[in-house]
Design a protein around this motif. Structure first.
Motif, PDB file in Angstrom:
ATOM      1  N   MET A 115       0.808  -1.323   0.030  1.00 20.44           N
ATOM      2  CA  MET A 115      -0.061  -0.116   0.079  1.00 20.44           C
ATOM      3  C   MET A 115       0.911   1.157  -0.123  1.00 20.44           C
ATOM      4  SD  MET A 115      -3.224  -0.350  -0.395  1.00 20.44           S
ATOM      5  CE  MET A 115      -3.711   1.026   0.195  1.00 20.44           C
ATOM      6  N   LEU A 116       0.244   2.340  -0.270  1.00 27.43           N
ATOM      7  CA  LEU A 116       0.966   3.895  -0.495  1.00 27.43           C
ATOM      8  C   LEU A 116       2.015   4.017   0.519  1.00 27.43           C
ATOM      9  CD1 LEU A 116      -1.697   3.711  -2.014  1.00 27.43           C
ATOM     10  CD2 LEU A 116      -1.342   6.412  -2.253  1.00 27.43           C
ATOM     11  N   LEU A 117       1.509   3.814   1.981  1.00 24.09           N
ATOM     12  CA  LEU A 117       2.100   4.192   3.246  1.00 24.09           C
ATOM     13  C   LEU A 117       2.913   2.889   3.838  1.00 24.09           C
ATOM     14  CD1 LEU A 117      -0.282   6.848   4.406  1.00 24.09           C
ATOM     15  CD2 LEU A 117       1.559   7.191   2.925  1.00 24.09           C
ATOM     16  N   ASN A 118       3.144   1.999   3.075  1.00 23.97           N
ATOM     17  CA  ASN A 118       3.811   0.895   3.877  1.00 23.97           C
ATOM     18  C   ASN A 118       5.341   1.565   4.209  1.00 23.97           C
ATOM     19  OD1 ASN A 118       1.940  -0.937   3.443  1.00 23.97           O
ATOM     20  ND2 ASN A 118       2.873  -2.040   1.620  1.00 23.97           N
ATOM     21  N   GLY A 119       5.394   1.070   5.427  1.00 27.68           N
ATOM     22  CA  GLY A 119       6.824   1.513   6.174  1.00 27.68           C
ATOM     23  C   GLY A 119       6.900   3.000   7.134  1.00 27.68           C
ATOM     24  N   MET A 120       5.554   3.645   6.673  1.00 29.67           N
ATOM     25  CA  MET A 120       5.313   4.685   7.646  1.00 29.67           C
ATOM     26  C   MET A 120       4.843   4.264   9.129  1.00 29.67           C
ATOM     27  SD  MET A 120       2.874   7.997   7.106  1.00 29.67           S
ATOM     28  CE  MET A 120       3.051   9.481   8.054  1.00 29.67           C
ATOM     29  N   LYS A 121       5.547   5.014  10.110  1.00 30.99           N
ATOM     30  CA  LYS A 121       5.284   4.479  11.478  1.00 30.99           C
ATOM     31  C   LYS A 121       4.847   5.695  12.219  1.00 30.99           C
ATOM     32  CE  LYS A 121       8.371   0.608  11.819  1.00 30.99           C
ATOM     33  NZ  LYS A 121       9.537   0.010  12.839  1.00 30.99           N
ATOM     34  N   ILE A 122       3.563   5.257  13.060  1.00 31.22           N
ATOM     35  CA  ILE A 122       2.745   6.588  13.612  1.00 31.22           C
ATOM     36  C   ILE A 122       2.627   6.461  15.010  1.00 31.22           C
ATOM     37  CG2 ILE A 122       0.636   7.967  13.782  1.00 31.22           C
ATOM     38  CD1 ILE A 122       0.551   7.655  10.620  1.00 31.22           C
ATOM     39  N   VAL A 123       2.834   7.000  16.170  1.00 29.83           N
ATOM     40  CA  VAL A 123       2.535   6.838  17.372  1.00 29.83           C
ATOM     41  C   VAL A 123       1.309   7.716  17.538  1.00 29.83           C
ATOM     42  CG1 VAL A 123       3.165   7.238  19.957  1.00 29.83           C
ATOM     43  CG2 VAL A 123       4.782   6.354  18.152  1.00 29.83           C
ATOM     44  N   SER A 124       0.216   7.286  18.003  1.00 26.71           N
ATOM     45  CA  SER A 124      -1.047   8.174  18.115  1.00 26.71           C
ATOM     46  C   SER A 124      -1.336   8.125  19.526  1.00 26.71           C
ATOM     47  CB  SER A 124      -2.137   7.151  17.387  1.00 26.71           C
ATOM     48  OG  SER A 124      -3.605   7.904  17.639  1.00 26.71           O
ATOM     49  N   PHE A 125      -1.749   9.492  19.946  1.00 24.74           N
ATOM     50  CA  PHE A 125      -2.392   9.784  21.336  1.00 24.74           C
ATOM     51  C   PHE A 125      -3.693  10.331  20.945  1.00 24.74           C
ATOM     52  CE2 PHE A 125       2.209  10.352  22.004  1.00 24.74           C
ATOM     53  CZ  PHE A 125       2.547   9.998  23.339  1.00 24.74           C
ATOM     54  N   CYS A 126      -4.549   9.569  20.342  1.00 21.57           N
ATOM     55  CA  CYS A 126      -5.861  10.114  19.894  1.00 21.57           C
ATOM     56  C   CYS A 126      -6.946   9.428  20.673  1.00 21.57           C
ATOM     57  CB  CYS A 126      -5.835   9.793  18.371  1.00 21.57           C
ATOM     58  SG  CYS A 126      -4.819  10.857  17.407  1.00 21.57           S
ATOM     59  N   HIS A 127      -8.082  10.210  20.973  1.00 22.41           N
ATOM     60  CA  HIS A 127      -9.471   9.702  21.121  1.00 22.41           C
ATOM     61  C   HIS A 127     -10.451  10.226  20.479  1.00 22.41           C
ATOM     62  CE1 HIS A 127      -9.184  12.744  24.928  1.00 22.41           C
ATOM     63  NE2 HIS A 127      -8.805  13.340  23.806  1.00 22.41           N
ATOM     64  N   PHE A 128     -11.848  10.069  21.080  1.00 21.31           N
ATOM     65  CA  PHE A 128     -12.961  10.412  20.592  1.00 21.31           C
ATOM     66  C   PHE A 128     -13.031  10.092  19.006  1.00 21.31           C
ATOM     67  CE2 PHE A 128     -12.567  13.059  24.394  1.00 21.31           C
ATOM     68  CZ  PHE A 128     -13.615  12.971  24.771  1.00 21.31           C
ATOM     69  N   LEU A 129     -13.174  11.061  18.167  1.00 23.72           N
ATOM     70  CA  LEU A 129     -13.333  10.789  16.463  1.00 23.72           C
ATOM     71  C   LEU A 129     -12.396  11.294  15.651  1.00 23.72           C
ATOM     72  CD1 LEU A 129     -14.814   9.098  14.592  1.00 23.72           C
ATOM     73  CD2 LEU A 129     -16.497  11.295  14.444  1.00 23.72           C
ATOM     74  N   GLN A 130     -12.046  12.699  15.914  1.00 23.85           N
ATOM     75  CA  GLN A 130     -11.200  13.496  14.794  1.00 23.85           C
ATOM     76  C   GLN A 130      -9.988  12.657  14.498  1.00 23.85           C
ATOM     77  OE1 GLN A 130     -10.085  17.389  16.041  1.00 23.85           O
ATOM     78  NE2 GLN A 130      -9.664  17.898  13.921  1.00 23.85           N
ATOM     79  N   GLY A 131      -9.250  12.374  15.713  1.00 27.58           N
ATOM     80  CA  GLY A 131      -7.889  11.980  15.748  1.00 27.58           C
ATOM     81  C   GLY A 131      -7.750  10.053  15.254  1.00 27.58           C
ATOM     82  N   PRO A 132      -8.630   9.518  15.884  1.00 25.52           N
ATOM     83  CA  PRO A 132      -8.700   8.115  15.362  1.00 25.52           C
ATOM     84  C   PRO A 132      -9.184   7.917  13.832  1.00 25.52           C
ATOM     85  CG  PRO A 132      -9.613   8.166  17.699  1.00 25.52           C
ATOM     86  CD  PRO A 132      -9.371   9.690  17.233  1.00 25.52           C
ATOM     87  N   ALA A 133     -10.105   8.586  13.659  1.00 27.58           N
ATOM     88  CA  ALA A 133     -10.636   8.585  12.178  1.00 27.58           C
ATOM     89  C   ALA A 133      -9.381   8.919  11.103  1.00 27.58           C
ATOM     90  CB  ALA A 133     -12.000   9.465  11.776  1.00 27.58           C
ATOM     91  N   ALA A 134      -8.647  10.115  11.697  1.00 31.02           N
ATOM     92  CA  ALA A 134      -7.707  10.607  10.812  1.00 31.02           C
ATOM     93  C   ALA A 134      -6.498   9.415  10.708  1.00 31.02           C
ATOM     94  CB  ALA A 134      -6.859  11.669  11.429  1.00 31.02           C
ATOM     95  N   THR A 135      -6.014   8.751  11.768  1.00 30.16           N
ATOM     96  CA  THR A 135      -5.093   7.787  11.811  1.00 30.16           C
ATOM     97  C   THR A 135      -5.678   6.387  11.038  1.00 30.16           C
ATOM     98  OG1 THR A 135      -5.808   6.885  13.926  1.00 30.16           O
ATOM     99  CG2 THR A 135      -3.941   8.649  13.685  1.00 30.16           C
ATOM    100  N   GLN A 136      -6.947   6.325  11.271  1.00 33.97           N
ATOM    101  CA  GLN A 136      -7.339   5.076  10.417  1.00 33.97           C
ATOM    102  C   GLN A 136      -7.400   5.369   8.882  1.00 33.97           C
ATOM    103  OE1 GLN A 136     -11.170   2.505  11.375  1.00 33.97           O
ATOM    104  NE2 GLN A 136     -12.000   4.168  10.006  1.00 33.97           N
TER     105      GLN A 136
END
Length: 407
Positions: free
Chosen positions: A1-22
Motif C-alpha cells: 500500500m501507499l504508506l507501507n513503512g510509515m510508522k505513527i504513534v497516536s495519542f488520539c481519542h474520540f473521533l477526529q484523531g482516530p478517524a484520521a489515523t484510520q
C-alpha cells in the motif's frame, strides 16, 4: 500500500484523531495507539444508547481498525522511556488532546522535537493551539453551531443540526491530508513538520462554497430564510427535498422549462422565465404540489426521459441494498467476538483495489507485548514493565487484533 513503512504513534481519542489515523492505516501506515489502561474514551461510549457489537463499542469500531494498542500509564516514571523509544523509531506523532495536555505529560511538540528533530507532529484540537477559544472543549455539535453550519441549515423551520458528526469526520480527513503532505516533505528533504488542525476550521471549510457565495452576494441573513424544502439557502428552486406518494425524493439543478415539459404541468410552465432564486419559495411549493400524488417510479420515468437530475431519498437500510454501493464494496462485514458487524470501508481505491483489513485491538493493550518487543525491549524488560504497572496487556496478545473479515 501507499504508506507501507510509515510508522505513527497516536495519542488520539474520540473521533477526529482516530478517524484520521484510520485513513492512514488503511493506506498502509503502522499505527500504535497509546491509550490509558482502562482504554480510550471511544471504547466506553457509543451512540444509540451505547451500541455494541460483540461487547465492543460501535464508536470504537468506527474509527480504530488496524491500529495496534499499547496501554500505558503516562504518569508512571518509566512511561517516558517507553514512549520515546517508540517515537524515535517513528515518523509521526498524532494527538488530539486539548492544547497543553501533552505538554504537561512531557510529550508536547517541543519535547518530542528535541528528542527527534525530524518528527512529523500533528496536533488536532477544537479551535487551535492559541487564541481566545483555545482552552474551550471542541465537540462536533458545538462546532456546527459556532461555524455557521447550523444557522445555514434548516430554512424556515429554524437552525438545524446536520445529522452526523460532519465536522469531526471532515476534520479527520483534513488532518490525514496534512500528515500525508508532511510525510511527502519528509521523504524529499528529511525534515519534520508541525501540522496543526482544528475542528472550527474544518466546520468552516465544509462550507466554502456557501460562505464565499454569502459574502459575495451581499444578501445578508434574510437569504437564509426560505421554504424548508429547499436544500440550501443559495441554490435556486427546485433544488430541494419533496414528499411524494411513496416516500421522499430530491430534485437537483433542473431548468424550469425542461421540468415543466417532463411533468407536463401548466402550473410549472407559469414559472418559465421567472427568477428561480428570488421566487424560490413559490416555485418549490408549486413543484411540491405537482409531485405529491405521484410515486417515485412514475416520476422517474418522466424525468429520465428528459435527462433531468433527481434521486430517491434512501435510508440506512436502503444503503445495504443499493446496487452501486454493493458494486463499490462500500461496506465490509467483520467478525467481532462472534458477532458480525458492518463497517464502512476506506472511501478510495488504489490501482483499482480497496485497502485490506487486518483487525482491531479489541482490548486496551492488545498489542502491548508485541509493540514493545518490536521496539527492542527484551522479554524481561517487558515483563518488568507489566509487573510494575507502567504497561498493561491482556493475558496474551490477541492474534490479528482479535477480528477478521467475515467469510
Amino acid at each position: 500500500m501507499l504508506l507501507n513503512g510509515m510508522k505513527i504513534v497516536s495519542f488520539c481519542h474520540f473521533l477526529q484523531g482516530p478517524a484520521a489515523t484510520q485513513y492512514l492505516s488503511d493506506m498502509g501506515a503502522e499505527v500504535v495507539k497509546i491509550e490509558p489502561p482502562q482504554g480510550a474514551y471511544e471504547r466506553h461510549w457509543a451512540g444509540a444508547d451505547r451500541a455494541k457489537a460483540g461487547g465492543v463499542s460501535a464508536f470504537f469500531l468506527s474509527a480504530n481498525r488496524d491500529a495496534r494498542s499499547l496501554a500505558i500509564d503516562l504518569k508512571h516514571p518509566k512511561a517516558k522511556e517507553v514512549v520515546y523509544r517508540l517515537i524515535r523509531q517513528s515518523h509521526a506523532v498524532v494527538e488530539n488532546f486539548r492544547p497543553g495536555t501533552l505538554d504537561r505529560l512531557g510529550f508536547g511538540y517541543a519535547a518530542v522535537k528535541s528528542e527527534k528533530p525530524d518528527i512529523i507532529y500533528a496536533s488536532a484540537s477544537g479551535f487551535g493551539t492559541t487564541g481566545p477559544y483555545a482552552s474551550r472543549p471542541g465537540q462536533d455539535l458545538l462546532i456546527q453551531a459556532m461555524s455557521g453550519l447550523i444557522a445555514g441549515t434548516g430554512g424556515r423551520r429554524g437552525p438545524t443540526a446536520v445529522g452526523c458528526a460532519a465536522a469531526d469526520q471532515h476534520g479527520a480527513a483534513l488532518l490525514a491530508l496534512g500528515i500525508v503532505g508532511a510525510y511527502a516533505k519528509f521523504l524529499k528533504t528529511g525534515e519534520g513538520t508541525h501540522v496543526e488542525a482544528n475542528l472550527l476550521a474544518a466546520g468552516v471549510d465544509l462550507q466554502s462554497e456557501s460562505l464565499v457565495t454569502y459574502y459575495a452576494s451581499n444578501r445578508g441573513r434574510a437569504a437564509l430564510d426560505r421554504d424548508e424544502r429547499l436544500a440550501t439557502w443559495f441554490h435556486e428552486a427546485p433544488y430541494g427535498v419533496y414528499q411524494i406518494a411513496d416516500g421522499h425524493m430530491v430534485l437537483s439543478l433542473n431548468p424550469p422549462d425542461k421540468l415543466a415539459e417532463a411533468l407536463d404541468s401548466a402550473a410549472l410552465r407559469a414559472f418559465i422565465g421567472r427568477n428561480a432564486y428570488d421566487g424560490r419559495d413559490a416555485y418549490i411549493a408549486a413543484v411540491a404540489e405537482v409531485l405529491a400524488p405521484l410515486t417515485y417510479a412514475e416520476i422517474a420515468a418522466k424525468l429520465e426521459a428528459h435527462r433531468l437530475w433527481f434521486a430517491r431519498v434512501e435510508d440506512f437500510d436502503d444503503l445495504r441494498r443499493n446496487p452501486q454501493l454493493l458494486h463499490n464494496e462500500t461496506f465490509r462485514d467483520v467478525d467481532v467476538n462472534g458477532v458480525t458487524v458492518t463497517l464502512v470501508n476506506h472511501p478510495l481505491r488504489y490501482d483499482g483495489k480497496l485497502p485490506g483489513f487486518t483487525g482491531f485491538a479489541l482490548q486496551p493493550g492488545a498489542h502491548s507485548r508485541s509493540v514493545l518487543e518490536e521496539a527492542g525491549f527484551a522479554a524481561e524488560e517487558v515483563a518488568a514493565l507489566l509487573d510494575e504497572g507502567a504497561v498493561f496487556a491482556p493475558t496474551a496478545d490477541m492474534p490479528g487484533g482479535g477480528t477478521r473479515a467475515a467469510e
